[in-house]
Scaffold this active site. Structure first.
Site, short mmCIF file in Angstrom:
data_model
loop_
_atom_site.label_atom_id
_atom_site.label_comp_id
_atom_site.label_asym_id
_atom_site.label_seq_id
_atom_site.Cartn_x
_atom_site.Cartn_y
_atom_site.Cartn_z
CD GLU A 60 -3.22 -1.11 1.91
OE1 GLU A 60 -3.18 -0.39 2.92
OE2 GLU A 60 -4.23 -1.78 1.59
CD GLU A 86 -4.04 -5.98 3.53
OE1 GLU A 86 -4.93 -5.12 3.68
OE2 GLU A 86 -2.90 -5.85 3.97
#
Ligand SMILES: *[C@@H]1O[C@H](CO)[C@@H](O)[C@H](O)[C@H]1NC(C)=O
Length: 328
Positions: A128, A241
């Site tokens: 991220e 995720e």
């Protein structure tokens, strides 16, 4: 007892059922509930539980600083032997946002890479990083800076005689792929695998619309990546995720934390994605009560303590972790 009754149920329905086609993995933390670092035996105990449904786990950093008040956890030397013994694959993470973290994580990787080549499924450089950079330009990395770190890691594989031995990529939020931010990485030829994070929960959806939103976000990201890459096969794609906080977790917009909702999301969203042949990492394996309180993206106090599919003591939260489908 619990698991043998599940097995009996599975056997009883076997003639009608086909098993999920995608692979399920778990995001796995490096700390014990008290914040100390997991040792090999701790990972081995984790994997006894996770192996029931999962073929793979992913981690985020090889030298994990956690919230920085705890000890540094050295992941590969403890996790890889346990994973190899359990027959579970691992995607290792290199934290890319600073050169100090990158160097420490790469050094750990190269200490163990050759010995555990068959257990290490891939390496993600960055997690991220693009998303954090968009939220606050003093954090994370631009696409070009992240690409530089990925290329640096590929160069190090080459100079260590390991070029082509490991899949290399990164992990980021679905919208950083869908909106073109990651295009320089997709077209670079430097990545073999991309992990796409997508949560109906972080879209603030009611549980009743969470699966639709999750699958739609994944499809938008995958579609954009495959368009830009000009291929559906040149880059391997995983849902990096997904998940839903359980009892004690924080609400986010219309998304209400709770074990019943998390179980619904697991059975509807995760099982549907697997049935569609998506590979899915569930975030996360076990609750992590050592994590500090934090502030959510909506400015409200929140925590990431209660995201486990299992409790911190490794006991199950859900009554059933199987994904089976009746063939039509
Ligand atoms: C439900 O999800 C779909 C797909 O993401 C979205 O288009 C729609 O706006 C959502 N509905 C609500 C009420 O948020």
């Amino acid at each position: 007892m619990y698991f043998s009754s599940l097995l009996a149920a599975a056997v009883a329905t076997a003639p009608l059922a086909v098993y999920a086609k995608g692979q399920l993995g778990y995001a796995l933390g490096s700390r014990m509930p008290d914040g100390s670092c997991k040792a090999q035996a701790d990972y081995a105990a984790d994997l006894v539980v996770l192996k029931d449904t999962a073929t793979i786990v992913r981690t985020y950093a090889n030298v994990d600083a956690g919230d920085t008040s705890g000890p540094l956890c050295y992941v590969p030397g403890a996790l890889l032997p346990a994973a190899e013994a359990a027959g579970v694959k691992v995607i290792l993470g290199i934290w890319a946002d600073t050169n100090e973290a990158f160097d420490a994580d790469a050094a750990q990787f190269f200490e163990y890479a050759a010995q555990y080549e068959s257990t290490i499924y891939a390496v993600t450089v960055g997690s991220e990083s693009l998303y954090r950079n968009q939220e606050d330009s003093s954090t994370g990395l631009t696409a070009q800076a992240l690409l530089n770190q990925i290329q640096k890691f590929n160069d190090q594989l080459q100079s260590n005689g390991l070029a082509g031995k490991f899949k290399v990529g990164t992990a980021d939020s679905w919208n950083k792929y869908q909106d073109g931010t990651a295009d320089p990485i997709i077209t670079s030829g430097a990545v073999d695998i991309l992990l796409v994070n997508a949560f109906g929960y972080w879209q603030g959806q009611l549980i009743s619309n969470a699966t639709a939103t999750y699958l739609d976000d994944l499809q938008q990201a995958y579609g954009h990546i495959q368009d830009v890459a000009g291929s559906t096969t040149s880059i391997e794609l995983w849902n990096g995720e997904t998940g839903w906080p359980t009892d004690g977790g924080t609400n986010y917009g219309a998304a209400i934390a709770g074990t019943a909702n998390a179980f619904t999301f697991y059975k509807q969203g995760v099982c549907a994605a697997l049935d569609w042949n998506f590979n899915v990492f569930y975030f996360e394996a076990f609750d992590e009560p050592w994590k500090p309180e934090s502030t959510g993206a909506d400015g409200q106090p929140g925590n990431e303590i209660h995201w486990g599919a299992y409790n911190a003591d490794r006991s199950p939260k859900f009554s059933d972790y199987s994904c089976t489908y009746t063939s039509s």
